[in-house]
Design a protein around this motif. Structure first.
Motif, PDB file in Angstrom:
ATOM      1  N   ASP A   1     -57.649 -21.395  -1.241  1.00  0.00           N
ATOM      2  CA  ASP A   1     -57.367 -19.974  -1.020  1.00  0.00           C
ATOM      3  C   ASP A   1     -56.104 -19.845  -0.184  1.00  0.00           C
ATOM      4  O   ASP A   1     -55.754 -20.752   0.569  1.00  0.00           O
ATOM      5  N   LEU A   2     -55.441 -18.711  -0.294  1.00  0.00           N
ATOM      6  CA  LEU A   2     -54.217 -18.494   0.473  1.00  0.00           C
ATOM      7  C   LEU A   2     -54.455 -18.558   1.972  1.00  0.00           C
ATOM      8  O   LEU A   2     -53.566 -18.935   2.728  1.00  0.00           O
ATOM      9  N   ILE A   3     -55.673 -18.202   2.400  1.00  0.00           N
ATOM     10  CA  ILE A   3     -55.950 -18.188   3.837  1.00  0.00           C
ATOM     11  C   ILE A   3     -56.690 -19.433   4.315  1.00  0.00           C
ATOM     12  O   ILE A   3     -57.075 -19.524   5.480  1.00  0.00           O
ATOM     13  N   ALA A   4     -56.885 -20.419   3.411  1.00  0.00           N
ATOM     14  CA  ALA A   4     -57.500 -21.682   3.820  1.00  0.00           C
ATOM     15  C   ALA A   4     -56.590 -22.366   4.834  1.00  0.00           C
ATOM     16  O   ALA A   4     -55.368 -22.364   4.686  1.00  0.00           O
ATOM     17  N   LEU A   5     -57.187 -22.942   5.871  1.00  0.00           N
ATOM     18  CA  LEU A   5     -56.408 -23.567   6.937  1.00  0.00           C
ATOM     19  C   LEU A   5     -56.279 -25.065   6.697  1.00  0.00           C
ATOM     20  O   LEU A   5     -57.246 -25.732   6.367  1.00  0.00           O
ATOM     21  N   VAL A   6     -55.066 -25.568   6.890  1.00  0.00           N
ATOM     22  CA  VAL A   6     -54.764 -26.978   6.642  1.00  0.00           C
ATOM     23  C   VAL A   6     -54.332 -27.620   7.946  1.00  0.00           C
ATOM     24  O   VAL A   6     -53.497 -27.079   8.671  1.00  0.00           O
ATOM     25  N   VAL A   7     -54.899 -28.794   8.238  1.00  0.00           N
ATOM     26  CA  VAL A   7     -54.552 -29.538   9.441  1.00  0.00           C
ATOM     27  C   VAL A   7     -54.455 -31.013   9.068  1.00  0.00           C
ATOM     28  O   VAL A   7     -55.161 -31.483   8.171  1.00  0.00           O
ATOM     29  N   VAL A   8     -53.581 -31.743   9.745  1.00  0.00           N
ATOM     30  CA  VAL A   8     -53.450 -33.179   9.509  1.00  0.00           C
ATOM     31  C   VAL A   8     -54.711 -33.859  10.007  1.00  0.00           C
ATOM     32  O   VAL A   8     -55.210 -33.557  11.090  1.00  0.00           O
ATOM     33  N   ASP A   9     -55.236 -34.774   9.213  1.00  0.00           N
ATOM     34  CA  ASP A   9     -56.433 -35.529   9.587  1.00  0.00           C
ATOM     35  C   ASP A   9     -56.045 -36.527  10.668  1.00  0.00           C
ATOM     36  O   ASP A   9     -55.224 -37.412  10.432  1.00  0.00           O
ATOM     37  N   GLU A  10     -56.622 -36.389  11.836  1.00  0.00           N
ATOM     38  CA  GLU A  10     -56.284 -37.230  12.989  1.00  0.00           C
ATOM     39  C   GLU A  10     -56.672 -38.694  12.784  1.00  0.00           C
ATOM     40  O   GLU A  10     -56.142 -39.573  13.440  1.00  0.00           O
ATOM     41  N   ARG A  11     -57.608 -38.960  11.888  1.00  0.00           N
ATOM     42  CA  ARG A  11     -58.052 -40.332  11.658  1.00  0.00           C
ATOM     43  C   ARG A  11     -57.037 -41.145  10.862  1.00  0.00           C
ATOM     44  O   ARG A  11     -57.105 -42.352  10.823  1.00  0.00           O
ATOM     45  N   THR A  12     -56.091 -40.454  10.212  1.00  0.00           N
ATOM     46  CA  THR A  12     -55.074 -41.138   9.426  1.00  0.00           C
ATOM     47  C   THR A  12     -53.921 -41.528  10.345  1.00  0.00           C
ATOM     48  O   THR A  12     -53.402 -40.690  11.075  1.00  0.00           O
ATOM     49  N   PRO A  13     -53.507 -42.794  10.334  1.00  0.00           N
ATOM     50  CA  PRO A  13     -52.348 -43.189  11.142  1.00  0.00           C
ATOM     51  C   PRO A  13     -51.127 -42.359  10.756  1.00  0.00           C
ATOM     52  O   PRO A  13     -50.967 -41.998   9.594  1.00  0.00           O
ATOM     53  N   PRO A  14     -50.243 -42.046  11.717  1.00  0.00           N
ATOM     54  CA  PRO A  14     -49.126 -41.137  11.468  1.00  0.00           C
ATOM     55  C   PRO A  14     -48.245 -41.499  10.277  1.00  0.00           C
ATOM     56  O   PRO A  14     -47.845 -40.625   9.533  1.00  0.00           O
ATOM     57  N   ASP A  15     -47.934 -42.772  10.083  1.00  0.00           N
ATOM     58  CA  ASP A  15     -47.022 -43.135   9.001  1.00  0.00           C
ATOM     59  C   ASP A  15     -47.725 -43.868   7.859  1.00  0.00           C
ATOM     60  O   ASP A  15     -47.078 -44.500   7.035  1.00  0.00           O
ATOM     61  N   ALA A  16     -49.041 -43.783   7.802  1.00  0.00           N
ATOM     62  CA  ALA A  16     -49.796 -44.504   6.779  1.00  0.00           C
ATOM     63  C   ALA A  16     -49.444 -44.004   5.388  1.00  0.00           C
ATOM     64  O   ALA A  16     -49.652 -42.847   5.063  1.00  0.00           O
ATOM     65  N   GLU A  17     -48.875 -44.871   4.597  1.00  0.00           N
ATOM     66  CA  GLU A  17     -48.554 -44.610   3.201  1.00  0.00           C
ATOM     67  C   GLU A  17     -47.632 -43.417   2.982  1.00  0.00           C
ATOM     68  O   GLU A  17     -47.485 -42.951   1.864  1.00  0.00           O
ATOM     69  N   GLU A  18     -47.015 -42.898   4.023  1.00  0.00           N
ATOM     70  CA  GLU A  18     -46.130 -41.750   3.836  1.00  0.00           C
ATOM     71  C   GLU A  18     -44.893 -42.113   3.037  1.00  0.00           C
ATOM     72  O   GLU A  18     -44.297 -41.253   2.402  1.00  0.00           O
ATOM     73  N   SER A  19     -44.520 -43.385   3.043  1.00  0.00           N
ATOM     74  CA  SER A  19     -43.349 -43.789   2.268  1.00  0.00           C
ATOM     75  C   SER A  19     -43.614 -43.650   0.771  1.00  0.00           C
ATOM     76  O   SER A  19     -42.675 -43.559  -0.019  1.00  0.00           O
ATOM     77  N   LEU A  20     -44.889 -43.612   0.376  1.00  0.00           N
ATOM     78  CA  LEU A  20     -45.236 -43.450  -1.026  1.00  0.00           C
ATOM     79  C   LEU A  20     -45.248 -41.988  -1.453  1.00  0.00           C
ATOM     80  O   LEU A  20     -45.335 -41.690  -2.632  1.00  0.00           O
ATOM     81  N   LEU A  21     -45.155 -41.089  -0.486  1.00  0.00           N
ATOM     82  CA  LEU A  21     -45.207 -39.655  -0.775  1.00  0.00           C
ATOM     83  C   LEU A  21     -43.823 -39.117  -1.102  1.00  0.00           C
ATOM     84  O   LEU A  21     -42.813 -39.645  -0.650  1.00  0.00           O
TER      85      LEU A  21
END
Length: 133
Positions: A41-61
């Motif tokens: 939904d447009l008003i659904a709230l999104v937050v970064v999952d704290e359990r995921t390491p900051p740079d985990a697999e981000e190079s693949l994104l």
């Protein structure tokens, strides 16, 4: 056209418009988020999952995925805010968020449906009861 002269064969490209990437290129031609077909939904709230390491697999994104993650790291944002801040169509943001959700990079909290909200009459009675204290 303003600015520098156009290169031969580039009559359909405007230097002032910046890089031109079609929405289907950002989503790999997909129009729905992930195999689970989760609805954002447009008003659904999104937050970064704290359990995921900051740079985990981000190079693949892709760059758009990383932009959304960077915006969510600053503060919790709604899907509509992310689309506006990233300057991306809402449909594209929904697909990209589906990717991030499946990879475990973000958590999404859906809004409470209006049918599950308390009745206005009950809320007024609670307010009157609190005032009586």
């Amino acid at each position: 056209m303003t600015g520098a002269a156009a290169a031969p064969g580039s009559q359909w490209y405007d230097a002032d418009a910046g890089p031109l990437v079609r929405p289907y290129a950002m989503t790999g031609g997909r129009t729905r988020p992930g195999p689970s077909n989760v609805r954002f939904d447009l008003i659904a709230l999104v937050v970064v999952d704290e359990r995921t390491p900051p740079d985990a697999e981000e190079s693949l994104l892709g760059p758009e995925h990383r932009t959304l993650l960077a915006l969510c790291r600053c503060e919790t944002q709604s899907v509509a805010e992310l689309a506006a801040d990233a300057d991306l169509p809402v449909g594209v943001v929904r697909v990209l968020l589906g990717d991030l959700l499946e990879a475990g990079h973000v958590k999404v909290s859906s809004p409470v449906p209006p049918a599950r909200l308390p009745d206005e009459r009950i809320l007024r009675e609670v307010i009157e009861g609190l005032r009586a204290l």
